[in-house]
Design an enzyme around this catalytic site. Structure first.
Site, PDB file in Angstrom:
ATOM      1  N   ARG A   1      -1.785  -5.391   4.468  1.00 60.68           N
ATOM      2  CA  ARG A   1      -0.974  -4.774   3.425  1.00 60.68           C
ATOM      3  C   ARG A   1       0.229  -4.103   4.074  1.00 60.68           C
ATOM      4  O   ARG A   1       0.133  -3.577   5.183  1.00 60.68           O
ATOM      5  CB  ARG A   1      -1.783  -3.740   2.643  1.00 60.68           C
ATOM      6  CG  ARG A   1      -3.013  -4.296   1.944  1.00 60.68           C
ATOM      7  CD  ARG A   1      -3.824  -3.205   1.277  1.00 60.68           C
ATOM      8  NE  ARG A   1      -4.271  -2.188   2.235  1.00 60.68           N
ATOM      9  CZ  ARG A   1      -5.076  -1.183   1.935  1.00 60.68           C
ATOM     10  NH1 ARG A   1      -5.525  -1.043   0.696  1.00 60.68           N
ATOM     11  NH2 ARG A   1      -5.440  -0.308   2.856  1.00 60.68           N
TER      12      ARG A   1
ATOM     13  N   GLU B   1     -11.200   5.834  -5.517  1.00 53.26           N
ATOM     14  CA  GLU B   1     -11.694   4.469  -5.356  1.00 53.26           C
ATOM     15  C   GLU B   1     -12.325   3.939  -6.641  1.00 53.26           C
ATOM     16  O   GLU B   1     -13.115   4.621  -7.286  1.00 53.26           O
ATOM     17  CB  GLU B   1     -12.744   4.427  -4.235  1.00 53.26           C
ATOM     18  CG  GLU B   1     -12.185   4.620  -2.850  1.00 53.26           C
ATOM     19  CD  GLU B   1     -11.360   3.427  -2.404  1.00 53.26           C
ATOM     20  OE1 GLU B   1     -11.874   2.293  -2.435  1.00 53.26           O
ATOM     21  OE2 GLU B   1     -10.188   3.640  -2.034  1.00 53.26           O
TER      22      GLU B   1
ATOM     23  N   ARG C   1       0.878  -1.185   0.000  1.00 54.64           N
ATOM     24  CA  ARG C   1       0.000   0.000   0.000  1.00 54.64           C
ATOM     25  C   ARG C   1       0.904   1.221   0.000  1.00 54.64           C
ATOM     26  O   ARG C   1       1.713   1.404   0.921  1.00 54.64           O
ATOM     27  CB  ARG C   1      -0.895  -0.019   1.233  1.00 54.64           C
ATOM     28  CG  ARG C   1      -1.745   1.240   1.450  1.00 54.64           C
ATOM     29  CD  ARG C   1      -2.745   1.425   0.315  1.00 54.64           C
ATOM     30  NE  ARG C   1      -3.780   2.399   0.660  1.00 54.64           N
ATOM     31  CZ  ARG C   1      -3.649   3.723   0.531  1.00 54.64           C
ATOM     32  NH1 ARG C   1      -2.514   4.236   0.081  1.00 54.64           N
ATOM     33  NH2 ARG C   1      -4.655   4.513   0.848  1.00 54.64           N
TER      34      ARG C   1
ATOM     35  N   ASP D   1      -3.661   8.624  -1.171  1.00 62.02           N
ATOM     36  CA  ASP D   1      -4.919   7.911  -1.387  1.00 62.02           C
ATOM     37  C   ASP D   1      -5.356   8.197  -2.817  1.00 62.02           C
ATOM     38  O   ASP D   1      -5.467   9.358  -3.217  1.00 62.02           O
ATOM     39  CB  ASP D   1      -5.981   8.416  -0.401  1.00 62.02           C
ATOM     40  CG  ASP D   1      -6.864   7.298   0.128  1.00 62.02           C
ATOM     41  OD1 ASP D   1      -6.711   6.151  -0.336  1.00 62.02           O
ATOM     42  OD2 ASP D   1      -7.704   7.572   1.005  1.00 62.02           O
TER      43      ASP D   1
END
Length: 235
Positions: free
Chosen positions: A156, A116, A108, A113
């Site tokens: 992760r 999505e 990760r 971020d």
């Protein structure tokens, strides 16, 4: 004719300096040999092989990206020693899902971020496909160096990923921020930046100013963190 006298044997005690010196040499060789094996030869197959010292010392691991599954994570096959230890020419990297099972780390990307994608019947965010395609093009099927910081709740490995390009060594998280396909991670509890948080935020501010990627959405932008709170946590 009298027999030839035999050479007298020396009865050496285990505490004799020669014995102690030899023992010390063997012990030292074994110790450093084991350290060398752990550092440069032993493969880290899954997150279970990551010892506390590897995490605490942020030990760099070199390996091959076997698959990019999302806009901010990928599968990593550890190849200790790299080309010098035969990886890619004497030692082959598995290519099938069967052979790669329990042989890779899910990485990760730290500090960022990405939008999505569509999961579990939920809609995809704008620029989620672009982020995924960008990351695939940038690291899939290539060698990278990761610096592990922690293991998250999904098992992760949260890590910094770096890759060599023609223009030098690049930080993957930073490059995603530059093109606007990721934002600085908003969560507090599991945020990992290494020493790069200020740098990441400056890159994000510049991408926002230039309306790169997700920042072109302006007031219509829903951050990945907000999106997850709405669609996955019912807020």
């Amino acid at each position: 004719m009298p027999p030839i006298p035999a050479e007298p044997t020396e009865n050496i005690s285990i505490f004799h300096p020669k014995v102690l010196l030899l023992s010390a040499g063997v012990t030292t060789s074994l110790f450093f040999g084991y350290k060398f094996y752990k550092r440069y030869i032993k493969r880290i197959r899954t997150y279970l092989d990551l010892t506390p010292s590897i995490i605490e010392n942020n030990t760099k691991l070199y390996g091959y990206v076997t698959r990019v599954g999302d806009g901010d994570n990928f599968r990593f096959y550890h190849t200790p020693g790299g080309w010098f230890f035969g990886w890619g020419w004497l030692r082959k990297i598995p290519t099938t899902r069967k052979d790669l099972k329990d042989e890779t780390l899910m990485i990760r990307l730290c500090g960022v971020d990405a939008p999505e994608g569509a999961h579990f019947g939920k809609p995809a965010q704008p620029y989620s496909k672009e982020a995924l395609y960008w990351l695939r093009e940038y690291v899939d099927g290539k060698y990278v160096t990761i610096t592990p910081y922690s293991i998250d709740q999904y098992k992760r490995v949260v890590a910094r990923a770096q890759i060599w390009k023609w223009t030098g060594r690049k930080d993957v998280s930073a490059e995603m921020l530059k093109v606007g396909y990721a934002i600085v991670y908003e969560g507090k509890a599991e945020a990992e930046f290494g020493d790069n948080e200020d740098w990441y935020r400056k890159l994000e501010s510049r991408a926002k100013l230039l309306r790169k990627g997700v920042w072109s959405l302006g007031k219509n932008l829903t951050t990945p963190g907000e999106f997850k709170r709405i669609h996955y946590r019912g807020e």
